[in-house]
Each structure stands twice: as C-alpha cells, then as structure tokens.
Design a protein around this motif. Structure first.
Motif, PDB file in Angstrom:
ATOM      1  N   SER A   7       0.311  -1.630   0.073  1.00  0.00           N
ATOM      2  CA  SER A   7      -0.515  -0.341  -0.563  1.00  0.00           C
ATOM      3  C   SER A   7       0.706   1.327   0.038  1.00  0.00           C
ATOM      4  CB  SER A   7      -0.728  -0.078   0.836  1.00  0.00           C
ATOM      5  OG  SER A   7      -0.832   1.011   2.027  1.00  0.00           O
ATOM      6  N   ALA A 107      -2.964  -3.351   9.531  1.00  0.00           N
ATOM      7  CA  ALA A 107      -1.405  -2.728  10.113  1.00  0.00           C
ATOM      8  C   ALA A 107      -0.865  -1.919   9.124  1.00  0.00           C
ATOM      9  CB  ALA A 107      -0.901  -3.753  10.502  1.00  0.00           C
ATOM     10  N   ASP A 157      -7.543  -9.785   2.673  1.00  0.00           N
ATOM     11  CA  ASP A 157      -8.021  -8.693   1.194  1.00  0.00           C
ATOM     12  C   ASP A 157      -9.312  -9.046   1.644  1.00  0.00           C
ATOM     13  OD1 ASP A 157      -9.545  -7.505  -0.773  1.00  0.00           O
ATOM     14  OD2 ASP A 157      -8.265  -8.153  -2.474  1.00  0.00           O
ATOM     15  N   LEU A 158      -9.331  -7.739   2.431  1.00  0.00           N
ATOM     16  CA  LEU A 158     -10.795  -7.676   2.950  1.00  0.00           C
ATOM     17  C   LEU A 158     -12.055  -7.295   2.399  1.00  0.00           C
ATOM     18  CD1 LEU A 158      -9.492  -6.187   6.537  1.00  0.00           C
ATOM     19  CD2 LEU A 158     -10.505  -8.434   6.190  1.00  0.00           C
ATOM     20  N   GLY A 185      -6.264   4.783  10.663  1.00  0.00           N
ATOM     21  CA  GLY A 185      -6.038   5.305   8.843  1.00  0.00           C
ATOM     22  C   GLY A 185      -7.124   4.543   7.720  1.00  0.00           C
TER      23      GLY A 185
END
Ligand SMILES: C[S@@+](CC[C@H](N)C(=O)[O-])C[C@H]1O[C@@H](n2cnc3c(N)ncnc32)[C@H](O)[C@@H]1O
Length: 301
Positions: A7, A107, A157-158, A185
């Motif tokens: 990310s 996280a 992977d939500l 965040g």
C-alpha cells in the motif's frame, strides 16, 4: 490497493517515521524503536520506493520532502506520529486493565504490535493486512527473527474475505476474549456499510472490557471528507494512488453509531487535543500538524 505492491499510504507512513526520526526538533515524538523497523520495511520495498525514500531522507534533500508535504497536507507526517503515540497509550492502558488480545486490521507497516508483543508476552497480537503489504513486512520480520510466538500475521484481502473469516483462520484468536481492536488510518477508505460491518465484528467478538481504538476523518464544514488543511493537489494524488476517502464522521454522531454495536465513546481527540497533549513544554513554536482526523477510543458497554 494494488495486488502487486505494498500500500502506498502504508509506505508513506513508514517513510514519515524514518524521516522524522532524523529531525532534531521533533524526532523525540517518533515512538521509540519504530524508525528502526520502518527502515527495514523500506529496505524491503520495491526499488523505486526505496530510492525515493532514501533520497528524501538524505540531509541535502530533506527540504524537498518538506516542500512535498507543504504542497499536499502540511504537518501530515507529524500528525501520523502524534496519532500513533495516542493509540499506543490507549492500547497499553487497555492491556494494563486486562486485555489479553490485540487485533490490528490494516496494520500496514505500523510497529505497535511488533514493539509491544515482547514486553507483553501473555497478550496475543494479531495483524491482518492485505497480502501485498503484509508480505513485505513479514519477510523482514522473519529475516530478523523479530517475532515472538505471541505475534501472528494473517494475510487477508478484506474486499474478498470478511474480518470475521480472516480471524477464524487464526488458531490463536479467541472470540469473546477481552480484546483491543486497533483500526488506524483505514476506516476512511471504506464505505459506511463496510465500517459498520467491522464494528459489528468488534461488538460481537469482543468480550467484556474490550476496546476499539480507531481513527476517522471528520468532514470539513463544507462536508468534504479530507484533511481540513489539504491542498487541492491531494485529491488528485489520492485518485492516482487509487486510495480515495469514502467515509467520515462528525463527533456528535459517534456515540449513537457506537451504541448500535455495544460500545460507548470513551474519548475523541482532534489535532488541537493532540497538540495540547504532546507539545506541552515544546521549546519554541510547535510545528504545524494536519487537521481533520479524529483519534477515538470506544469501550464495550
Ligand atoms: C493508510 S494504511 C494504514 C496502515 C496502518 N494502520 C497505519 O496507520 O500505519 C492502510 C492499510 O490498509 C490496508 N488495506 C487496504 N486495502 C485492504 C484490503 N482490501 N484488505 C486488507 N487490507 C487492506 C493496506 O495494506 C494498508 O496497510
């Protein structure tokens, strides 16, 4: 979120940690030990990321990083550090009151679980993150043999799996334990429906005494969901990074929202509260910090 690389925003926060650690005025506000881990994560990042971060942290080019920050969200890097300090104190307080499990969805390259799991061996720390980001962190932690048995990394992977499904894949996870859920965040990238689904899990899985420590964007007076001091450039960048903000909460609506999931709002801090807390005794004029994100603590009723 791209499938093939960590990310961008998680990387930005790790880079900010390394950058501010080298700043004589505010380096002391970086959580102790965090920068050393973040340096290692950056070293394991794709070559282009590594080169950019190393260049911007070089003494001769630090002005360029400052200029980039001023052109996007002034004080964003320092805001990240203050929010991490506040979150850490909320988590350690919950542990001192009996929490035995800390779950950190999304996280990223945050170092809280990494740093706390050694000093709290009876507490289970579980990090859940997108595989592309977590892979990079995990490789580093495994190479350094930095993880004890009470720190678990679970890739998920939500958008394809619910948090509940991801947690059920973790043998050490105990539904019903006095838990702390830390979601920092992340919620601003989710829709209200997705945010509610996460709180549903926190409420049904968290046992008595559980706490959620979370951050949300507070919409501007005009209703825009963004940092209040963001420049127009930011919106274009977030679109480019494919990580746009989708949800925000005004403080007044938080108690009713949390009530639906069995929580009460314990405290909420905006930029002014963070500044009052962490800049007390600062020599001279404290630097700018970003405005618009709330750091919230909710406890199970
Ligand atoms: C802005 S970063 C926050 C990182 C960390 N919580 C912090 O504040 O330092 C957002 C995090 O959400 C994760 N994320 C984004 N989309 C995700 C998805 N579909 N499934 C799981 N995690 C995701 C990213 O990998 C990244 O670590």
């Amino acid at each position: 979120m791209r499938e093939d690389r960590p990310s961008s925003t998680a990387t930005l926060i790790a880079a900010a940690t390394v950058f501010l650690d080298g700043d004589s005025r505010v380096g002391g506000l970086v959580p102790p030990g965090a920068a050393a881990y973040c340096r290692r994560f950056i070293a394991a990042a794709p070559a282009s990321t590594r080169a950019a971060v190393n260049a911007l942290c070089h003494p001769a080019l630090r002005w360029l990083a400052r200029l980039a920050e001023r052109s996007t969200v002034p004080g964003l890097m320092l805001h990240f550090m203050l929010r991490k300090r506040m979150i850490e104190s909320a988590v350690t307080e919950a542990i001192s009151r009996g929490a035995s499990q800390v779950v950190v969805p999304g996280a990223g390259f945050d170092t809280l679980a990494l740093r706390l799991h050694c000093s709290h061996p009876s507490v289970t720390f579980i990090e859940i993150d997108h595989p592309a980001t977590q892979r990079c962190k995990r490789v580093t932690v495994e190479a350094d043999q930095a993880a004890g048995g009470n720190l678990v990394f679970q890739p998920a992977d939500l958008t394809r799996q619910t948090l509940e499904e991801a947690l059920l894949c973790v043998p050490a996870y105990r539904r019903g334990a006095n838990s702390v859920f830390v979601i920092e965040g992340v919620l601003m990238y989710l829709t209200y429906k997705e945010v509610s689904a996460l709180f549903q899990v926190f409420g049904t899985h968290g046992g008595s005494g559980s706490r959620v420590v979370f951050t949300v964007m507070e919409p501007t007076a005009g209703g825009r969901i963004d940092f209040h001091n963001a420049t127009p450039l930011v919106r274009r960048l977030l679109r480019l990074w494919r990580e746009p903000f989708k949800s925000g909460f005004v403080v007044a609506e938080l108690p009713a929202f949390l009530h639906k999931f069995g929580f009460v709002l314990n405290s909420v801090a905006n930029a002014g509260n963070l500044r009052a807390r962490y800049f007390a005794g600062f020599a001279g004029n404290p630097p700018d910090t970003a405005r618009g994100e709330l750091i919230c603590i909710a406890d199970k009723r």
